[in-house]
Design a protein around this motif. Structure first.
Motif, PDB file in Angstrom:
ATOM      1  N   LYS A 197      -0.993  -2.561  -2.789  1.00  0.00           N
ATOM      2  CA  LYS A 197      -0.301  -3.573  -3.796  1.00  0.00           C
ATOM      3  C   LYS A 197      -0.971  -4.739  -3.901  1.00  0.00           C
ATOM      4  N   TYR A 198      -1.775  -5.112  -2.624  1.00  0.00           N
ATOM      5  CA  TYR A 198      -2.509  -6.314  -2.823  1.00  0.00           C
ATOM      6  C   TYR A 198      -3.634  -5.988  -3.610  1.00  0.00           C
ATOM      7  N   PHE A 199      -4.285  -4.960  -3.330  1.00  0.00           N
ATOM      8  CA  PHE A 199      -5.752  -4.634  -4.140  1.00  0.00           C
ATOM      9  C   PHE A 199      -5.516  -4.313  -5.352  1.00  0.00           C
ATOM     10  N   GLU A 200      -4.337  -3.709  -6.040  1.00  0.00           N
ATOM     11  CA  GLU A 200      -4.341  -3.017  -7.191  1.00  0.00           C
ATOM     12  C   GLU A 200      -4.644  -3.819  -8.498  1.00  0.00           C
ATOM     13  N   PRO A 201      -3.931  -5.197  -8.392  1.00  0.00           N
ATOM     14  CA  PRO A 201      -4.162  -6.075  -9.530  1.00  0.00           C
ATOM     15  C   PRO A 201      -5.461  -6.467  -9.883  1.00  0.00           C
ATOM     16  N   SER A 202      -6.420  -6.641  -8.805  1.00  0.00           N
ATOM     17  CA  SER A 202      -7.815  -6.880  -9.060  1.00  0.00           C
ATOM     18  C   SER A 202      -8.828  -5.578  -9.113  1.00  0.00           C
ATOM     19  N   ARG A 203      -7.960  -4.245  -9.367  1.00  0.00           N
ATOM     20  CA  ARG A 203      -8.700  -2.994  -9.488  1.00  0.00           C
ATOM     21  C   ARG A 203      -9.959  -2.756  -8.212  1.00  0.00           C
ATOM     22  N   LYS A 204      -9.728  -3.159  -6.957  1.00  0.00           N
ATOM     23  CA  LYS A 204     -10.471  -2.866  -5.978  1.00  0.00           C
ATOM     24  C   LYS A 204     -10.169  -1.462  -5.345  1.00  0.00           C
ATOM     25  N   TYR A 205     -10.562  -0.614  -6.241  1.00  0.00           N
ATOM     26  CA  TYR A 205     -10.153   0.874  -5.755  1.00  0.00           C
ATOM     27  C   TYR A 205     -11.014   1.143  -4.582  1.00  0.00           C
ATOM     28  N   GLY A 206     -12.202   0.583  -4.247  1.00  0.00           N
ATOM     29  CA  GLY A 206     -12.962   1.115  -3.078  1.00  0.00           C
ATOM     30  C   GLY A 206     -12.101   0.490  -1.886  1.00  0.00           C
ATOM     31  N   TYR A 207     -11.616  -0.456  -1.966  1.00  0.00           N
ATOM     32  CA  TYR A 207     -10.723  -1.020  -0.744  1.00  0.00           C
ATOM     33  C   TYR A 207      -9.536  -0.197  -0.696  1.00  0.00           C
ATOM     34  N   ILE A 208      -8.963   0.231  -1.615  1.00  0.00           N
ATOM     35  CA  ILE A 208      -7.723   1.185  -1.712  1.00  0.00           C
ATOM     36  C   ILE A 208      -8.027   2.222  -1.137  1.00  0.00           C
ATOM     37  N   TRP A 209      -9.158   2.963  -1.486  1.00  0.00           N
ATOM     38  CA  TRP A 209      -9.657   4.297  -1.034  1.00  0.00           C
ATOM     39  C   TRP A 209      -9.842   4.353   0.568  1.00  0.00           C
ATOM     40  N   ASN A 210     -10.559   3.127   1.015  1.00  0.00           N
ATOM     41  CA  ASN A 210     -10.599   3.138   2.339  1.00  0.00           C
ATOM     42  C   ASN A 210      -9.400   2.765   3.300  1.00  0.00           C
ATOM     43  N   ILE A 211      -8.502   1.937   2.808  1.00  0.00           N
ATOM     44  CA  ILE A 211      -7.269   1.929   3.402  1.00  0.00           C
ATOM     45  C   ILE A 211      -6.267   3.047   3.403  1.00  0.00           C
ATOM     46  N   ILE A 212      -6.319   3.833   2.374  1.00  0.00           N
ATOM     47  CA  ILE A 212      -5.532   5.013   2.387  1.00  0.00           C
ATOM     48  C   ILE A 212      -6.165   6.215   3.197  1.00  0.00           C
ATOM     49  N   ASP A 213      -7.364   6.426   3.107  1.00  0.00           N
ATOM     50  CA  ASP A 213      -8.119   7.318   3.822  1.00  0.00           C
ATOM     51  C   ASP A 213      -8.083   7.228   5.440  1.00  0.00           C
ATOM     52  N   THR A 214      -8.132   6.000   5.586  1.00  0.00           N
ATOM     53  CA  THR A 214      -7.887   5.385   7.093  1.00  0.00           C
ATOM     54  C   THR A 214      -6.696   5.603   7.764  1.00  0.00           C
ATOM     55  N   THR A 215      -5.660   5.186   6.870  1.00  0.00           N
ATOM     56  CA  THR A 215      -4.264   5.529   7.188  1.00  0.00           C
ATOM     57  C   THR A 215      -3.973   6.951   7.533  1.00  0.00           C
ATOM     58  N   LEU A 216      -4.623   7.772   6.531  1.00  0.00           N
ATOM     59  CA  LEU A 216      -4.154   9.211   6.802  1.00  0.00           C
ATOM     60  C   LEU A 216      -4.910   9.768   8.139  1.00  0.00           C
ATOM     61  N   MET A 217      -5.923   9.348   8.443  1.00  0.00           N
ATOM     62  CA  MET A 217      -6.702   9.790   9.583  1.00  0.00           C
ATOM     63  C   MET A 217      -6.249   9.130  10.884  1.00  0.00           C
ATOM     64  N   LYS A 218      -5.858   7.759  10.612  1.00  0.00           N
ATOM     65  CA  LYS A 218      -4.986   7.197  11.879  1.00  0.00           C
ATOM     66  C   LYS A 218      -3.890   7.992  12.297  1.00  0.00           C
ATOM     67  N   PHE A 219      -3.084   8.564  11.139  1.00  0.00           N
ATOM     68  CA  PHE A 219      -1.686   9.474  11.377  1.00  0.00           C
ATOM     69  C   PHE A 219      -2.104  10.426  12.227  1.00  0.00           C
ATOM     70  N   MET A 220      -3.308  11.326  11.774  1.00  0.00           N
ATOM     71  CA  MET A 220      -3.766  12.405  12.606  1.00  0.00           C
ATOM     72  C   MET A 220      -4.035  12.165  13.934  1.00  0.00           C
ATOM     73  N   TYR A 221      -4.590  10.767  14.181  1.00  0.00           N
ATOM     74  CA  TYR A 221      -5.146  10.254  15.569  1.00  0.00           C
ATOM     75  C   TYR A 221      -3.972   9.893  16.372  1.00  0.00           C
ATOM     76  N   PHE A 222      -3.081   9.468  16.009  1.00  0.00           N
ATOM     77  CA  PHE A 222      -1.788   9.072  16.997  1.00  0.00           C
ATOM     78  C   PHE A 222      -1.016  10.131  17.079  1.00  0.00           C
ATOM     79  N   ALA A 223      -0.635  10.770  16.052  1.00  0.00           N
ATOM     80  CA  ALA A 223       0.494  12.009  16.010  1.00  0.00           C
ATOM     81  C   ALA A 223       0.030  13.435  16.529  1.00  0.00           C
ATOM     82  N   GLN A 224      -1.296  13.885  15.978  1.00  0.00           N
ATOM     83  CA  GLN A 224      -1.930  15.137  16.388  1.00  0.00           C
ATOM     84  C   GLN A 224      -0.980  16.231  15.778  1.00  0.00           C
ATOM     85  N   PRO A 225      -0.613  16.113  14.670  1.00  0.00           N
ATOM     86  CA  PRO A 225       0.377  17.114  14.027  1.00  0.00           C
ATOM     87  C   PRO A 225      -0.273  18.646  14.089  1.00  0.00           C
TER      88      PRO A 225
END
Length: 448
Positions: A197-225
């Protein structure tokens, strides 16, 4: 977005590879000396030193080794090696779509092993003369069977109604761990969506991509589903790397995955959170040189951002590289200790404070100064104590989850809890003080 992502201790504190490299060297040497049975035994010892006695017969010519929901059956003698792994039984209806996908696996995903249909059952099969059991090849075949079976058993059961032939022996996470993970999911998803939400108004999709992908891999790291949730998360992470569609579309899809994960109940998460015995590791064994080579380009860019004072970009990139490292590797313990300490100390800290901490860890890896970094610094929070503190924090948050979900003060509550978490991580308050303050916040926000 003004701070680094919150760190959550993983359900498995260490995933260091148990592969025995010396045993593999012995397997190769025995094969080259035409000692084929000895070569195969050494290959099993390379994977796990207990497998021969635990899953083999007295004669040493048959092994039945579980990997998730399949059993890998291995028979060998002086003439031949045979590997079979019963997979799933066909459903009463919808067989054609399932068989069509199996045909696709045989043509596209499988190189040496093959999936056969026998008596309405699908099974992986491979055989060869004993003189051709090159350890590199046999390990690849076992990996091919285990990884394909582990991935598609849940998918075939969910999508087509196929029935497992073997029910895996699983150990569910305990209640406290489930509660901790559920709370961590809520916090992580909220952090991610707030950043989007913070990066969308300025269309900084590179940052958005990084944060989303990092969050997905972070979930895999701590939850080990495991199970279908593992498949869904792996697919989502693969989709983030697509280059055939526009970046805004990729980030929109990733955002939808985060939103779906956030909406999962604790009971839904629990279905795929368990320990299960495996034969072949699902990640590669880490190697410091490979890590350094993978970090090299990013490290140069990050160094430039640090010099120019662009701490936000530096942090976003470093967090991505660290969680990517965990996603693809069973990480060696010396690197793990350095990175975990940095993630712990930088957790939810402002960019300008988090960046030097993370950069010091990356620098230690790149300069091969892990021993120096592992030494306790004066004032550093003890890692074991920190783990206990975070678990206490998450358990306390769980006690108030129902009120949070029902009331409208959830966002305010989480923001205040994050401030307390920063104070806990930096040692400004103790676990007891933290618990008391969280209880006070809960009473103020939810009237309990």
């Amino acid at each position: 977005m003004k701070q680094a992502l919150t760190f959550t201790p993983p359900i498995l504190s260490s995933t260091e590879s148990k592969l025995n490299v010396e045993a593999f060297d012995a397997s190769v040497e025995a094969f080259e000396n035409h000692e084929y049975l000895k070569s195969f035994y050494a290959l099993l010892d390379y994977i796990n030193g207990d497998f021969r006695t635990k899953y083999g017969n007295v004669q040493g010519n048959e092994f039945h080794i579980p990997h998730g929901s399949i059993i890998v059956n291995i028979k060998l003698d002086e003439e031949k090696l045979s590997i079979t792994a019963p997979f799933v039984a066909l459903p009463e209806k919808g067989r054609i779509p399932l068989l069509r996908q199996v045909a696709g696996l045989n043509f596209n995903a499988m190189d040496l092993a093959t999936i056969y249909l026998r008596d309405n059952r699908l099974s992986f099969e491979y055989s060869c003369p004993i003189q051709l059991i090159n350890p590199y090849k046999i390990y690849y075949i076992l990996q091919e069977i285990c990884c394909t079976g582990d991935k598609y058993d849940d998918e075939f059961e969910t999508k087509f109604g196929a029935q497992r032939i073997y029910e895996p022996k699983t150990t569910p996470y305990d209640t406290a761990s489930l509660e901790n993970i559920y709370q961590a999911v809520q916090i992580s998803c909220k952090e991610c969506l707030d950043a989007v939400k913070y990066f969308e108004p300025s269309r900084k999709y590179g940052y958005i991509w990084n944060i989303i992908d990092t969050t997905l891999m972070k979930f895999m790291y701590f939850a080990q589903p495991q199970g279908q949730l593992l498949n869904d998360m792996q697919k989502a992470i693969r989709e983030m790397d697509r280059e055939d569609i526009p970046l805004p579309e990729i980030t929109a899809q990733g955002k939808a995955v985060i939103e779906k994960l956030q909406k999962m109940t604790q009971e839904e998460l629990a279905e795929d959170l368990y320990f299960v015995e495996t034969f072949i590791p699902n990640k590669r064994r880490s190697n410091l040189q490979n890590i350094q080579e993978n970090f090299e380009d990013s490290y140069k860019k990050i160094s430039g951002y640090m010099e120019s004072g662009d701490y936000m970009t530096a942090c976003v990139m470093m967090l991505y590289k660290f969680y990517e490292m965990y996603y693809y590797n069973n990480l060696q313990e010396d690197v793990n200790q350095v990175v975990v300490k940095a993630l712990q100390k930088s957790s939810a800290q402002p960019w300008d404070e988090a960046a030097p901490i993370l950069y010091k860890a990356m620098e230690a890896i790149m300069e091969d100064e892990l021993d120096e970094e592992e030494e306790e610094e004066e004032g550093t929070v003890d890692m074991n104590e920190y783990m206990k503190n975070v678990q206490a924090m998450q358990q306390q948050m769980m006690q108030n989850m129902q009120q949070m979900m029902q009331g409208n003060g959830m966002q305010n509550y989480l923001q205040q809890v994050q401030v307390l978490q920063q104070q806990l991580a930096s040692g400004q308050i103790s676990a007891e003080e933290y618990t008391a303050k969280v209880q006070q916040l809960a009473a103020q926000n939810f009237g309990n």
